[in-house]
Structures are given as C-alpha cells and as structure tokens.
Design an enzyme around this catalytic site. Sequence first.
Site, PDB file in Angstrom:
ATOM      1  N   ASN A 134       0.648  -1.291  -0.001  1.00 55.45           N
ATOM      2  CA  ASN A 134       0.092  -0.110   0.042  1.00 55.45           C
ATOM      3  C   ASN A 134       0.847   1.133   0.053  1.00 55.45           C
ATOM      4  O   ASN A 134       1.179   1.950  -1.157  1.00 55.45           O
ATOM      5  CB  ASN A 134      -0.974   0.017   1.168  1.00 55.45           C
ATOM      6  CG  ASN A 134      -2.086   0.993   1.056  1.00 55.45           C
ATOM      7  OD1 ASN A 134      -1.722   2.094   0.296  1.00 55.45           O
ATOM      8  ND2 ASN A 134      -3.038   0.813   1.851  1.00 55.45           N
ATOM      9  N   ASP A 135       1.484   1.717   1.191  1.00 53.31           N
ATOM     10  CA  ASP A 135       2.298   2.952   1.389  1.00 53.31           C
ATOM     11  C   ASP A 135       3.484   2.756   0.397  1.00 53.31           C
ATOM     12  O   ASP A 135       3.652   4.028  -0.356  1.00 53.31           O
ATOM     13  CB  ASP A 135       2.756   2.958   2.686  1.00 53.31           C
ATOM     14  CG  ASP A 135       1.605   3.275   3.836  1.00 53.31           C
ATOM     15  OD1 ASP A 135       0.445   3.712   3.043  1.00 53.31           O
ATOM     16  OD2 ASP A 135       1.726   2.948   4.785  1.00 53.31           O
ATOM     17  N   VAL A 136       3.864   1.605   0.049  1.00 51.17           N
ATOM     18  CA  VAL A 136       5.009   1.726  -0.929  1.00 51.17           C
ATOM     19  C   VAL A 136       4.836   2.138  -2.257  1.00 51.17           C
ATOM     20  O   VAL A 136       5.619   2.102  -3.266  1.00 51.17           O
ATOM     21  CB  VAL A 136       6.019   0.432  -0.637  1.00 51.17           C
ATOM     22  CG1 VAL A 136       6.599   0.420   0.742  1.00 51.17           C
ATOM     23  CG2 VAL A 136       5.162  -0.607  -1.178  1.00 51.17           C
TER      24      VAL A 136
END
Lengths: 94, 471
Positions: free
Chosen positions: B398-400
């Site tokens: 997700n964040d990456v």
Amino acid sequence: MDLVLLFFIFVLAAFLGLELISKVPSQLHTPLMSGSNAISGITIVGAIVATGANEDGTTGMILGLLALIFATINVVGGYLVTDRMLQMFKKKGK
Amino acid sequence: MEFDSIINLAYVIAATLFVFGIKMLGSAETARRGNMVSGIGMLIAVVVTLLDREILDYKWIVAGLIIGALIGGIAARVVKMTSMPELVALFNGFGGFASLLVAWAELEKIESLGWQLYTGQMGTPAQFSSFVIYLAMLIGGVTFTGSLYAYGKLSGRVSGRALVFGGQKFLNILLLVAILGIGVVFTWGENLDTASSLFVIGVCLALIFGVMGVMPIGGGDMPVVISLLNSCSGLAASAAGFVIGNNVLIVAGCLVGASGLILTVIMCKAMNRSLGNVLFSGFGAASQSSGDDDDREPKAISAEDAYYVMEAASSVVFIPGYGMAVAQAQHVVKELAELLEENGAEVNFAIHPVAGRMPGHMNVLLAEADVPYEQLVEMDNINPIMPTVDVAVVIGANDVVNPAAANDESSPIYGMPIIEAHNAKTVFILKRGQGKGFSGLVNKLFVMDNSRMIYGDAKATISAMVNELKG
C-alpha cells in the site's frame, strides 16, 4: 587488561563494522541480519565462564547457566536459520 | 600466562573469521559460506573458552549447551519461512538477555569476592566495572523485552498497531531519568549491599523501558526496529565484553552493533524518515484524515476480467507487500508468473526495501517459492521501465506504491521513495478490503483511471487467475 587497549579495540571494531557492509543488495538484508544476530550470541563465551567458574548452586552459577542456555539458543538457532534461508536462495541460483 | 596467550590468540582467529563471515554475507555468491565461516569462528571461541582455567566444573556447562542447542536447533528447523521475522526477533532478544545475565553473574562474583580482591584480579577501577555492568544490563534488558514485544507484534499475538496514550512521552522520559539516576548511584556507590538491590531495580526498569520503546512503533516500521534491536544485541554483547574483560566479545559485539546500525540507516532512508521520527512519532497511530478532496471511488474488477488483461499483456510486474506474506500467496504468485511467462510475457518482481516486516522480507518469501533471483528487481531499477509495463499487480502493498509520496507535499509520507506503479498502463491492486495501509493514508493510486481493485484474499484471487490461464 589495559582499559585503554580495550577501548582501542572497540573503536576499531566499530569502524570495521561500519565499513564492512556498506553496499549489501536488499535480497541479503534478512540473512545478513540473522547471521550477524547469531554472532551477537558471542556472549556465550562469558556465559560459559560464569557457569563454570562459580561454585555449584550459587546465584552466580544459576545466572550463568540461564545466560548459557539463552546464548546457545541464539547462536545455534541463529546460524541454522540463516543457513536455511541462504540454502533457499542458493538452490534456484543455478 | 602462556596458556592465556593461546586462548587470546584463538580469540583473534575467531574475530577474524567473524569479520570475513560478515563480509561474505554481503554478497549473494559467498553468503552461505560466509555464514559457515562465522559459525566456525564461534565454534573456535566456544571451544577455547572451555579450556579456561577458571572453570571448575563442566557438568552445568554441558547441560546448558545441550539444552540451548536443542531448543535453538529445533526452532530453526521447524519454523515456517513466513514466520522468519518473529523468530529472528526472538533469537535476538535471547542474545540480549544472555548479556544481561552475564553482567548480573559478574556482579554476584564481585559480591562474593569483595571489591578489593576483584579489582586486584581485573586490574580495572571499581567504578569502571560497575559502569559497564550496568550498561550491559541496560542494553541487554531493553533488547530483550523490546525484541519480545516485537515478536508479539510480528506474530500477531499482540496488536501490531502503534500504541500511543496520553503522557506516554512524559512517562518514558521519567523512566529514562530513573534508569540513568540509578545508574549513577550504582556506579559511584561503594556499598555492595545497596548495589545489588539497585541493580535489580535497574533490571526491572530496563525491561519496562524495552516494552515502552517498541510500543509506539507500528507494524510498517518494524524493519527499522528489528535492525535496530539487532544492533543493540551486539552492543550488549560488547558491553558484556568490557564487564569480563574479554576482547572477542568486545570485537564481535561491536561488529554486529555497527553493521546493524548501517542496516537501520538503510531502512530509514528507504522511508525517507529519520530514526528519531520512526522511534518517537507514533507514526500511523492516529488515522489522520488529511482533508482529502479526492472523492473518486476505486473501481473494482473481478479476477476473471483481470485475467483477460493479463493474458494480453507482454510485460507484467508484481509488487508484493506485507499482504502477500499474510495471505501466504507467494507460491501461487510464482505459479502465475510462470504461466504468464509461458504465455510470452516478461515477468518481474519489484521489491521495495521496506516492503514487509523485516529488511528483505519479500526476498525471503519469493526465494522460498523458487522465484528466480534475476526476476527480483530493486526499486531504483524498476521505476525507469515502469511506463513500458502493461500490467502492474500490487499484492498486499500500500504505502510503498502511494503516489502521494512523490507528488503531494502535504502528505506525511512525502519524499519517501516508492515503486511507481501508477506509471504502468494498467494497475491491479489485490486487497482484502477497503481499509487503509499502515500509515492510515488514503492511497491515490487506488482511484486513478488506470487502476482496478480486485478485492478478496490474495491467494484466492491469484489461484482464480491461475485456473483461468490453465483452462
């Protein structure tokens, strides 16, 4: 042992450690960590002396024995698990 | 005298082997041999220590070695590859605890001998011995409970989220002041009777501090914490080396401490955050609803429809994250990758340095599934070719892959290097539900025009695609 000498060793080892792994591919981050973790089990050496040099049943000996068990788990488990991981990397490396 | 020289010489050899071992661990071809080299170093160190003249009795030593070896050996054999992060954390904690106990045993020795005799033997001032005993205890204790707590978080036994409460920072500072204060009294106090009770209080505080330190750190920051704790266990061993005046402990511990620190810095850089920020900010604890004006809804697609796009693609990139580890989807992903290759597509895996819960987590999982090493591409190498990629498949990451990190200056993760999945022609995002990632941020990637969500368990989704391809 000479105190200054011990510090000398410490400082040199620190620089050596910083230099050693400046560029490691991310693939190897986990094995490197678990492999160096096994090395930190070197405290096993201190634990052996503490266990063996104290009289039976003294607090010192019991503490030493506990230390020895934990350090041995760290050393044996650490090396084996690292090897297992690296074996996995290897087999399809061809 | 001469005998001691032989022991010390053997220690030098052991330390040299550790240096070579670590060096060799840094490169793929030599890594396995490197681990063995350092293992031989350890064996040498242990064997010559057994020759130490101070040792009176071997029965407990043998018992301790056997018990420890059995537990460690069995744990290392039976653990599943997906549980690797927590096992490494656990071993790490044990190492720290052992250093604490060695320091404690030394204090007991001092108490039985008395200061005069002890300092005469060691040739070092009493204050120095007290100081390093306290230091080894402190670092070892913090490493122990910190690692145990990290183990709990990684294995899902306790909540992996960052835990923040009012007055937490104040309490931590109070703890730290108490630890340091007791340390000062312990170091300069002459009375051995009070020393031992001070020490026990110190042990308790250090153990509490380890838990408190890891508490405000959330799951996604675990790679940093794990490598930092690894570094600490080395420093604890090094401090224990000063306690008993043993140079192999000092050198080996310090090597681990320094190399662990490097790894920690690499992890922090991969998130574009400082170590202080990771440790103290309680990142991801509060789900900041950052006044998001983008109210586009993510568009969902079924696995079957996604399959038609995949079948037509000539280049596919998989971007795995922690979700793949949770779903244990690595084997089916590998199967899918093989089928796509047979179908004529070029398949790669894009690995973000902090994807997962420990440094290199994704590499271990994919290696377990036999994904060829050449297909694992690091972030900096995959991004330039991303615009030519037909399909990027985000599996539980997700964040990456959040483009906000690249182009939204108001985002808390702005500046963090990401895998630029949004540049691919089509992006499929495999996700369990509509929840947010570890940072609690809305991911703009999900609502982009070229993105399609495939909701459901990653393993089931991929299996469905595999069946379509086979059928």
